[in-house]
Design a protein around this motif. Structure first.
Motif, PDB file in Angstrom:
ATOM      1  N   THR A 191       0.789  -1.236   0.000  1.00  9.88           N
ATOM      2  CA  THR A 191       0.000   0.000   0.000  1.00  9.88           C
ATOM      3  C   THR A 191       0.820   1.286   0.000  1.00  9.88           C
ATOM      4  O   THR A 191       0.616   2.129  -0.874  1.00  9.88           O
ATOM      5  CB  THR A 191      -0.998  -0.001   1.166  1.00  9.88           C
ATOM      6  OG1 THR A 191      -1.861  -1.128   0.988  1.00  9.88           O
ATOM      7  CG2 THR A 191      -1.825   1.261   1.190  1.00  9.88           C
ATOM      8  N   PRO A 192       1.748   1.470   0.936  1.00 11.98           N
ATOM      9  CA  PRO A 192       2.395   2.790   0.946  1.00 11.98           C
ATOM     10  C   PRO A 192       3.384   3.001  -0.191  1.00 11.98           C
ATOM     11  O   PRO A 192       3.730   4.134  -0.472  1.00 11.98           O
ATOM     12  CB  PRO A 192       3.127   2.838   2.299  1.00 11.98           C
ATOM     13  CG  PRO A 192       2.857   1.555   2.981  1.00 11.98           C
ATOM     14  CD  PRO A 192       2.236   0.620   2.017  1.00 11.98           C
ATOM     15  N   LEU A 251       4.090   3.784   8.854  1.00  8.41           N
ATOM     16  CA  LEU A 251       3.019   4.113   7.916  1.00  8.41           C
ATOM     17  C   LEU A 251       1.961   3.032   8.032  1.00  8.41           C
ATOM     18  O   LEU A 251       2.256   1.852   7.942  1.00  8.41           O
ATOM     19  CB  LEU A 251       3.559   4.181   6.487  1.00  8.41           C
ATOM     20  CG  LEU A 251       4.666   5.199   6.287  1.00  8.41           C
ATOM     21  CD1 LEU A 251       5.122   5.183   4.845  1.00  8.41           C
ATOM     22  CD2 LEU A 251       4.189   6.586   6.676  1.00  8.41           C
ATOM     23  N   GLU A 252       0.749   3.443   8.237  1.00  9.35           N
ATOM     24  CA  GLU A 252      -0.326   2.505   8.516  1.00  9.35           C
ATOM     25  C   GLU A 252      -1.176   2.341   7.287  1.00  9.35           C
ATOM     26  O   GLU A 252      -1.636   3.315   6.711  1.00  9.35           O
ATOM     27  CB  GLU A 252      -1.205   3.068   9.618  1.00  9.35           C
ATOM     28  CG  GLU A 252      -0.502   3.197  10.928  1.00  9.35           C
ATOM     29  CD  GLU A 252      -0.589   1.911  11.712  1.00  9.35           C
ATOM     30  OE1 GLU A 252      -1.671   1.312  11.721  1.00  9.35           O
ATOM     31  OE2 GLU A 252       0.421   1.508  12.292  1.00  9.35           O
ATOM     32  N   SER A 253      -1.424   1.103   6.906  1.00 15.63           N
ATOM     33  CA  SER A 253      -2.378   0.939   5.834  1.00 15.63           C
ATOM     34  C   SER A 253      -3.663   0.334   6.364  1.00 15.63           C
ATOM     35  O   SER A 253      -4.639   0.218   5.661  1.00 15.63           O
ATOM     36  CB  SER A 253      -1.800   0.062   4.732  1.00 15.63           C
ATOM     37  OG  SER A 253      -1.585  -1.222   5.220  1.00 15.63           O
ATOM     38  N   GLU A 254      -3.666  -0.055   7.626  1.00 17.66           N
ATOM     39  CA  GLU A 254      -4.875  -0.700   8.133  1.00 17.66           C
ATOM     40  C   GLU A 254      -5.592   0.190   9.138  1.00 17.66           C
ATOM     41  O   GLU A 254      -6.623   0.747   8.861  1.00 17.66           O
ATOM     42  CB  GLU A 254      -4.508  -2.040   8.780  1.00 17.66           C
ATOM     43  CG  GLU A 254      -3.945  -3.034   7.773  1.00 17.66           C
ATOM     44  CD  GLU A 254      -5.039  -3.679   6.928  1.00 17.66           C
ATOM     45  OE1 GLU A 254      -6.181  -3.797   7.399  1.00 17.66           O
ATOM     46  OE2 GLU A 254      -4.740  -4.081   5.796  1.00 17.66           O
ATOM     47  N   HIS A 255      -5.054   0.288  10.340  1.00 13.12           N
ATOM     48  CA  HIS A 255      -5.819   1.018  11.349  1.00 13.12           C
ATOM     49  C   HIS A 255      -5.103   2.299  11.733  1.00 13.12           C
ATOM     50  O   HIS A 255      -3.916   2.343  11.750  1.00 13.12           O
ATOM     51  CB  HIS A 255      -6.012   0.154  12.596  1.00 13.12           C
ATOM     52  CG  HIS A 255      -6.486  -1.214  12.255  1.00 13.12           C
ATOM     53  ND1 HIS A 255      -7.750  -1.479  11.853  1.00 13.12           N
ATOM     54  CD2 HIS A 255      -5.827  -2.379  12.215  1.00 13.12           C
ATOM     55  CE1 HIS A 255      -7.871  -2.763  11.593  1.00 13.12           C
ATOM     56  NE2 HIS A 255      -6.724  -3.325  11.793  1.00 13.12           N
ATOM     57  N   ALA A 279       2.353   9.478   0.039  1.00  8.81           N
ATOM     58  CA  ALA A 279       2.223   8.229   0.808  1.00  8.81           C
ATOM     59  C   ALA A 279       2.566   8.478   2.271  1.00  8.81           C
ATOM     60  O   ALA A 279       1.859   8.022   3.175  1.00  8.81           O
ATOM     61  CB  ALA A 279       3.129   7.147   0.214  1.00  8.81           C
ATOM     62  N   TYR A 323      -0.490   7.947   4.907  1.00 10.87           N
ATOM     63  CA  TYR A 323      -0.401   6.797   5.805  1.00 10.87           C
ATOM     64  C   TYR A 323       0.274   7.146   7.120  1.00 10.87           C
ATOM     65  O   TYR A 323       0.492   6.280   7.951  1.00 10.87           O
ATOM     66  CB  TYR A 323       0.328   5.647   5.117  1.00 10.87           C
ATOM     67  CG  TYR A 323      -0.290   5.316   3.796  1.00 10.87           C
ATOM     68  CD1 TYR A 323      -1.626   4.933   3.723  1.00 10.87           C
ATOM     69  CD2 TYR A 323       0.421   5.429   2.604  1.00 10.87           C
ATOM     70  CE1 TYR A 323      -2.220   4.671   2.515  1.00 10.87           C
ATOM     71  CE2 TYR A 323      -0.171   5.152   1.390  1.00 10.87           C
ATOM     72  CZ  TYR A 323      -1.493   4.778   1.347  1.00 10.87           C
ATOM     73  OH  TYR A 323      -2.081   4.525   0.146  1.00 10.87           O
ATOM     74  N   ALA A 362     -12.298   2.402  11.681  1.00 13.22           N
ATOM     75  CA  ALA A 362     -11.008   2.104  11.048  1.00 13.22           C
ATOM     76  C   ALA A 362     -11.253   1.280   9.794  1.00 13.22           C
ATOM     77  O   ALA A 362     -11.127   0.082   9.787  1.00 13.22           O
ATOM     78  CB  ALA A 362     -10.120   1.349  12.013  1.00 13.22           C
ATOM     79  N   PRO A 401      -9.591   2.804   2.798  1.00 14.21           N
ATOM     80  CA  PRO A 401      -8.292   2.292   2.414  1.00 14.21           C
ATOM     81  C   PRO A 401      -7.285   2.396   3.548  1.00 14.21           C
ATOM     82  O   PRO A 401      -6.543   1.483   3.820  1.00 14.21           O
ATOM     83  CB  PRO A 401      -7.895   3.141   1.223  1.00 14.21           C
ATOM     84  CG  PRO A 401      -8.874   4.233   1.108  1.00 14.21           C
ATOM     85  CD  PRO A 401     -10.033   3.927   2.000  1.00 14.21           C
ATOM     86  N   TYR A 402      -7.257   3.490   4.170  1.00 20.53           N
ATOM     87  CA  TYR A 402      -6.128   3.712   5.073  1.00 20.53           C
ATOM     88  C   TYR A 402      -6.532   4.194   6.426  1.00 20.53           C
ATOM     89  O   TYR A 402      -5.733   4.265   7.322  1.00 20.53           O
ATOM     90  CB  TYR A 402      -5.156   4.690   4.449  1.00 20.53           C
ATOM     91  CG  TYR A 402      -5.155   4.431   3.017  1.00 20.53           C
ATOM     92  CD1 TYR A 402      -4.706   3.197   2.567  1.00 20.53           C
ATOM     93  CD2 TYR A 402      -5.734   5.285   2.118  1.00 20.53           C
ATOM     94  CE1 TYR A 402      -4.795   2.858   1.245  1.00 20.53           C
ATOM     95  CE2 TYR A 402      -5.820   4.945   0.799  1.00 20.53           C
ATOM     96  CZ  TYR A 402      -5.346   3.737   0.360  1.00 20.53           C
ATOM     97  OH  TYR A 402      -5.433   3.416  -0.946  1.00 20.53           O
ATOM     98  N   ALA A 403      -7.772   4.619   6.526  1.00 22.84           N
ATOM     99  CA  ALA A 403      -8.363   4.883   7.806  1.00 22.84           C
ATOM    100  C   ALA A 403      -7.489   5.532   8.848  1.00 22.84           C
ATOM    101  O   ALA A 403      -7.013   4.883   9.768  1.00 22.84           O
ATOM    102  CB  ALA A 403      -8.893   3.573   8.374  1.00 22.84           C
TER     103      ALA A 403
END
Ligand code: HDD
Ligand code: HEM
Ligand code: HEM
Lengths: 350, 461
Positions: free
Chosen positions: A53-54, A346-350, B122, B126, B450, B453-455
């Motif tokens: 993702t990032p 870097l978070e792609s989920e929560h 990004a 993120y 949450a 996509p990235y929440a």
């Protein structure tokens, strides 16, 4: 080294980065594709999603870089390639669109079936895109692109060597990706996924190795100029690639595709993770530069030489300046992105 | 043996039309997303700054939501932009062959900006949770610069097609020498680049504001919505008067340097002074029909005097006249008309603000804001129609005709059909995804789940 050769080297540097990072992203899509049904594939898919993702958009820019350098520094080559290989190239573009949008959409779509459709678009195009890209590259190496362009639309690439090159692109991406994902799984502390990707890295390495061997035979048959130089001037690189491959194989086997993972030392610090990545990358880099050396001094073997295709000097100098600026600005920024991403900042989920 | 190469995929003669339609459609699609790529970062950073500086939760929430939406629009922008790069070779290989060495440098520079944009975007998108507030804000600032730089480079390339310079041709027409700085800073760069940048800020500002205006019309008048309308609307409204000034300059430059384009868009048949300005109407070879004529105004606009001579189409060789004059003329009028209407919207807002320190909340004002986004996009497309169709039959003004540039490849109509299907699907899904995100935000109140996509999380970073 002439200015034109310098520009060609920059093109190859771009290709190297794209093969390593873009290639691994395609490979992630490949593993996603064959990860099985929703339940079985959930955890590997999640890991792939997290690591892609990032970074995938930044990695994708290497392709733009290659295109731009090609059409700026070597306009006749760009034109000849695109006017001949427009079928696989258009299919590559289609694949890029489906892949990027499928990836961006799938997490945020509502409903499982819509998510699956977007996921499938992403995964399937992750295989088709590198395949057609490879077919185009194979057609160039085979000398099927005439310098004036407008070559055969189909028989230029529907040949054993280009198709095999396409398959090799897919396998190489899968191999790189599996090795990278081993490290990611290890960092996430998911030991079973680590083994999962060790097994897949081994399988992909096997397939890529076999494809490379057949490729050499086909190269001999279809691209004699390139073959002859590959086994002469390019030989050190070929050997280097093979050594990297074998060393990595040994590491992977030692890591134990089945049993407990012995690559953790006493303090349970992973060892060899970076070494694996470097070896995997080394094997691929050596092949790319081997190819470059083998078709030197041609951009399109054997009809268009680098110096014949090159733009006037001021344009080439601009490309050098752009490259220098990119090295100073872009590479550290990329490093920052990877560093943040590898440290889970870097978070792609929560 | 049967050979695939002999397949008559399409007659080459019709390639030109197919290629132009495909180019126009894919560009028109990409340009909307790229406007967001250029101007959303600044919009988000303004909200982020207000949020951090004043501890304003609503502003921070807006910045987070917008950055999530940008993750989607940026991805679609990146892939559609990639298609454009491929199309240079797939549709116009001869153009690239002959002039890639000259105008390619602009794209080479663009590459750097794209890299940096993708990287810092990004990090920003993120990085909401794990990076500290101000560090995160500063990580976003490069996006603002790279968006502008990227737009500069691409539009400079387009400006070069309108006023080509900075290269030397040999007798065979091959580029043998280049002056990259002259290519980049050609005569049209000075007005096209600012005009496009302002257009990007207008499109983004009005589009985002119109989303919140619709929400307010539905009765959602909380602080989030008022701020969500105010920040982007202010940005759009600030850009508007400057835009009209730049556009006016552009028109004069076009009159000087691309008289055929100017005659086409103003529908001027005969060369002379005291030219009438026609608003609207249908362009025919013996003048404009069904238009509102304003005597002398056209000459006045070009040279600040009714005595200014303006060249008419009669003085342009027949095979160098732009096609579709009515389209050109109406597109130009629509762009100017929309710009003027948006200026009026700004006056309305300024007046209300001056009196009450508050956005006017009357339904009519909100309705006007609700359509302003679509209006700005329409003006954007119209402007590009003027620029691109008005330059025809040239792809590089005065040097290369579009018909010389087009590919001989087969199947362009087929590829155009495929592009239509795929893009319509992607556009529809993208809108669905964005609406789904906004519905979820609403349902979860200020506590976005949450998801998405990235929440980014609900709590402040
Ligand atoms: C929000 C969008 C928007 C608005 C309100 C305007 N324009 Fe515009 N215009 C554009 C968006 C745009 C554009 C899409 O961005 C173009 C296409 C190429 C370019 O550089 O900008 C453009 C091109 C363009 C051109 C052609 C330039 C060329 O061919 O090189 C002219 C003459 C004008 N504009 C003039 C105006 C005038 C006189 C305006 C108002 C009074 C105006 N524009 C408002
Ligand atoms: C660097 C920027 C751009 C370049 C290099 C470029 C290049 C081209 C080329 C090669 C063509 C085909 C030949 C022609 O018909 O003129 C074209 C057509 C066209 N482009 Fe551009 N373009 C650029 C920007 C844009 C943008 C941003 C738009 C916005 C929508 C646009 C709108 C169009 C349209 C409407 C046509 C079709 C013209 C016709 O059908 O007659 N262009 N452009
Ligand atoms: C023919 C013309 C064009 C070409 C070949 C082109 C090419 C591209 C490419 C390859 C990308 C993807 C970069 C990435 O992977 O991040 C992209 C994205 C982008 N383009 Fe274009 N582009 C064109 C027209 C324009 C114009 C006229 C603008 C001006 C405003 C523009 C602004 C952007 C921006 C800001 C992005 C970033 C992605 C986004 O936000 O959507 N492009 N473009």
């Amino acid at each position: 080294m002439s200015k034109a050769d310098g520009a060609a080297a920059i093109l190859w540097v771009g290709a190297t980065f794209y093969a390593l990072f873009g290639g691994a992203d395609f490979g992630g899509g490949f593993w996603d594709l064959i990860a099985g049904d929703a339940e079985r594939g959930e955890r590997p898919r999640a890991l792939i999603q997290r690591s892609l993702t990032p970074v995938w958009e930044a990695n994708h820019v290497w392709l733009i870089f290659i295109l731009v350098v090609l059409w700026t520094a070597f306009p006749p080559a760009f034109s000849a390639i695109f006017s001949t290989l427009y079928v696989p190239i258009a299919l590559t573009a289609l694949g890029i669109v489906l892949r990027g949008s499928g990836f961006a959409f799938r997490k945020s779509l509502q409903g499982l079936s819509a998510q699956r459709a977007a996921g499938a678009a992403f995964a399937l195009s992750s295989v088709l895109t590198p395949f057609f890209m490879g077919a185009a590259v194979g057609a160039i190496a085979s000398g099927n692109v005439p310098a004036d362009g407008n070559g055969e639309a189909f028989s230029s690439w529907l040949q054993p060597l280009p198709l095999l090159t396409g398959a090799m692109f897919v396998a190489t991406g899968a191999y790189l990706s599996a090795v990278f994902l081993v490290g990611d799984a290890r960092r996430a502390g998911e030991e079973d996924l680590e083994r999962y990707f060790v097994r897949r890295a081994l399988a992909a390495a096997g397939v890529a190795g076999v494809a490379a061997a057949i490729g050499l035979v086909e190269l001999h048959a279809e691209a004699r100029y390139v073959f002859d130089r590959l086994v002469a001037q390019g030989l050190p690189l070929v050997i280097g690639s093979a050594l990297c491959g074998v060393a990595l194989l040994a590491l992977l086997l030692k890591a134990g595709p089945m049993g407990r993972n012995p690559t953790h030392d006493v303090g349970n610090r992973p060892i060899g993770g970076w070494l694996m990545r470097v070896l995997a990358a080394g094997a691929v880099v050596a092949v790319i530069w081997g190819w470059g050396v083998a078709q030197f001094p041609y951009l399109l073997p054997t009809s268009l030489r680098i110096d014949q295709a090159a733009a006037p000097d001021p344009t080439l100098v601009t490309v050098f300046i752009v490259f220098a600026v990119a090295a100073v600005l872009v590479l550290p920024s990329l490093g920052l992105l990877y560093a943040l991403s590898q440290r889970d900042l870097l978070e792609s989920e929560h | 043996m049967f050979s695939l190469d002999a397949l008559p995929l399409a007659a080459s003669a019709s390639n030109l039309l197919a290629a132009r339609e495909q180019m126009a459609f894919t560009l028109g699609f990409h340009i909307v997303l790229s406007c967001l790529g250029v101007a959303l970062p600044a919009t988000i950073l303004v909200a982020n700054y207000i949020g951090l500086k004043k501890g304003d939760e609503a502003a921070l929430e807006l910045a987070k939501r917008w950055s999530k939406a940008m993750a989607v629009t940026f991805a679609v922008g990146a892939v559609t932009g990639t298609v454009l790069s491929f199309e240079f070779g797939l549709l116009w290989p001869n153009f690239m062959d002959r002039f890639g060495a000259a105008f390619g440098v602009a794209f080479a520079i663009e590459g750097i900006f794209f890299f940096l944009e993708a990287i810092f975007l990004a990090i920003y998108i993120y990085g909401w949770k794990r990076l500290s507030g101000w560090a995160h804000f500063w990580a976003g600032v490069p996006m603002f610069v790279t968006g502008i730089g990227g737009a500069f480079a691409v539009v400079a390339a387009n400006a070069w097609m309108n006023q080509p310079q900075g290269f030397t041709l040999d007798a065979a027409g091959k580029v043998v020498d280049t002056e990259p700085l002259k290519v980049l800073f050609n005569n049209a760069t000075g007005y096209e680049v600012p005009h496009m940048l302002l257009a990007a800020y207008m499109v983004t500002g009005f589009l985002v504001a119109s989303i919140y205006a619709v929400g307010m019309l539905k009765g959602r008048r909380d602080r989030l919505h008022r701020l969500g309308l105010l920040i982007p609307l202010t940005i759009g409204l600030i850009a508007t008067p400057i835009q009209l000034f730049v556009g006016d300059t552009a028109a004069r430059e076009v009159a000087d340097h691309q008289p055929a384009k100017f005659a086409g868009m103003e529908c001027i048949q005969e060369t002379g002074t005291h030219q009438t300005e026609y608003v609207g109407g249908i362009c025919t070879s013996d003048g404009v029909k069904a238009a509102i004529p304003i005597p002398d105004l056209d000459s006045f606009l070009v040279g600040f005097s009714a005595d200014t001579k303006v060249i008419g189409l009669e003085d342009i060789p027949v095979d160098e006249r732009p096609p579709a004059n009515t389209l050109l003329h109406l597109a130009f009028d629509a762009m100017v008309g929309i710009g003027t209407a948006l200026l009026a919207l700004g006056a309305w807002m300024a007046l209300a603000w001056w009196k009450k320190r508050e956005i006017p909340q009357t339904p009519w004002f909100l309705r006007a804001v609700a359509v302003s986004g679509a209006g700005a996009i329409l003006a954007l497309w119209c402007g590009w129609i003027v620029t691109e169709v008005g330059r025809q039959p040239w792809i590089v003004q005065g040097y290369m005709r579009t018909e010389e540039a087009v590919t001989e490849a087969g199947g362009i109509w087929f590829s155009f059909a495929l592009v239509l299907v795929v893009y319509v699907a992607i556009g529809t899904i993208a809108v669905k995804v964005l609406r789904g995100m906004s519905r979820r935000w609403r349902e979860d109140g200020a506590e976005p789940e949450a998801e998405g996509p990235y929440a980014p999380p609900a709590e402040a970073p």
